[in-house]
Design a protein around this motif. Structure first.
Motif, short mmCIF file in Angstrom:
data_model
loop_
_atom_site.label_atom_id
_atom_site.label_comp_id
_atom_site.label_asym_id
_atom_site.label_seq_id
_atom_site.Cartn_x
_atom_site.Cartn_y
_atom_site.Cartn_z
N LEU A 58 0.81 -1.19 0.03
CA LEU A 58 -0.10 0.13 0.07
C LEU A 58 0.56 1.29 0.06
O LEU A 58 0.48 2.12 -0.89
CB LEU A 58 -0.96 0.10 1.12
N LEU A 59 1.93 1.38 0.90
CA LEU A 59 2.89 2.50 0.80
C LEU A 59 3.61 2.67 -0.42
O LEU A 59 3.75 3.95 -0.71
CB LEU A 59 3.80 2.40 2.14
N ASP A 60 4.01 1.56 -0.93
CA ASP A 60 4.74 1.56 -2.20
C ASP A 60 3.90 2.06 -3.41
O ASP A 60 4.04 3.00 -4.30
CB ASP A 60 5.43 0.20 -2.61
N ALA A 61 2.57 1.60 -3.44
CA ALA A 61 1.67 1.81 -4.74
C ALA A 61 0.53 2.57 -4.49
O ALA A 61 -0.08 3.04 -5.80
CB ALA A 61 1.03 0.40 -5.18
N ASP A 62 0.28 3.28 -3.44
CA ASP A 62 -1.12 4.06 -3.46
C ASP A 62 -0.65 5.39 -2.82
O ASP A 62 -0.36 5.49 -1.75
CB ASP A 62 -1.97 3.16 -2.45
N ALA A 63 -0.78 6.29 -3.70
CA ALA A 63 -0.46 7.57 -3.27
C ALA A 63 -1.44 8.31 -1.98
O ALA A 63 -1.03 9.01 -1.22
CB ALA A 63 -0.65 8.74 -4.41
N GLU A 64 -2.63 7.70 -2.09
CA GLU A 64 -3.58 8.22 -1.05
C GLU A 64 -3.15 7.67 0.32
O GLU A 64 -3.19 8.44 1.39
CB GLU A 64 -4.99 7.86 -1.45
#
Length: 187
Positions: A58-64
């Protein structure tokens, strides 16, 4: 000589994260997050995707999701713990199933720890409670923060980030606090 990393079936490598009919319940971004978590689990030599794999992806791929943490002074420490997982931190988790017993477990999806499978189901339910549409990264982040015994919450705690505070910030972003308070937060 056998490879150190267990092989995964074709379904585990690229199939739907929770079940064959559930792709439509995930946004394209969240499907990519799950694929990234699957690759991390395989690379780390883990047999199942756990909540820490999901958090890292999530931290790597999701800007939100990243935006939720970017003001945290401990963000670099958090990322360091997640990166170190396969070379030290987290090695004690190998071969163990992630299940704290604190949250009711859904039928375990192939390739997911019981807590990660529950978090995926919860993320889809959260998406439904906000009016439909596919589950997004913020839905999954809220879902993995619910269980204080999850590996994701353990990593956050070790990094000096209070999972309850993160959940409250997420809840405040939703009109009317649609996600509700997880049991470990109190009132």
């Amino acid at each position: 000589m056998h490879p150190r990393i267990p092989r995964q079936s074709a379904r585990e490598q690229g199939g739907p994260p929770v079940g064959p009919d559930n792709d439509a319940r995930l946004s394209a971004e969240l499907a990519a997050v799950v694929s990234g978590a699957r690759r991390r689990a395989l690379r780390d030599g883990d047999r199942q995707i756990d909540t820490a794999h999901l958090l890292h992806s999530l931290l790597d791929a999701d800007a939100e999701v990243y935006a939720v943490f970017e003001r945290e002074p401990q963000l670099s420490r958090l990322l360091g713990y997640l990166v170190q997982r396969s070379i030290g931190y987290g090695l004690r988790w190998q071969g163990a199933v992630e299940d704290s017993g604190a949250v009711p477990v859904v039928a375990t999806a192939e390739g997911f720890s019981p807590l990660a499978a529950s978090a995926m189901e919860d993320a889809c339910a959260r998406a439904g409670s906000r009016g439909g549409g596919p589950a997004r990264g913020l839905d999954l982040l809220a879902a993995i923060l619910v269980d204080p015994g999850s590996r994701a919450v353990e990593v956050l705690t070790r990094a000096g980030i209070d999972a309850r505070d993160v959940f409250v910030r997420l809840d405040e972003r939703r009109p009317g606090g649609l996600w509700g308070r997880p049991p470990h937060l109190g009132h």
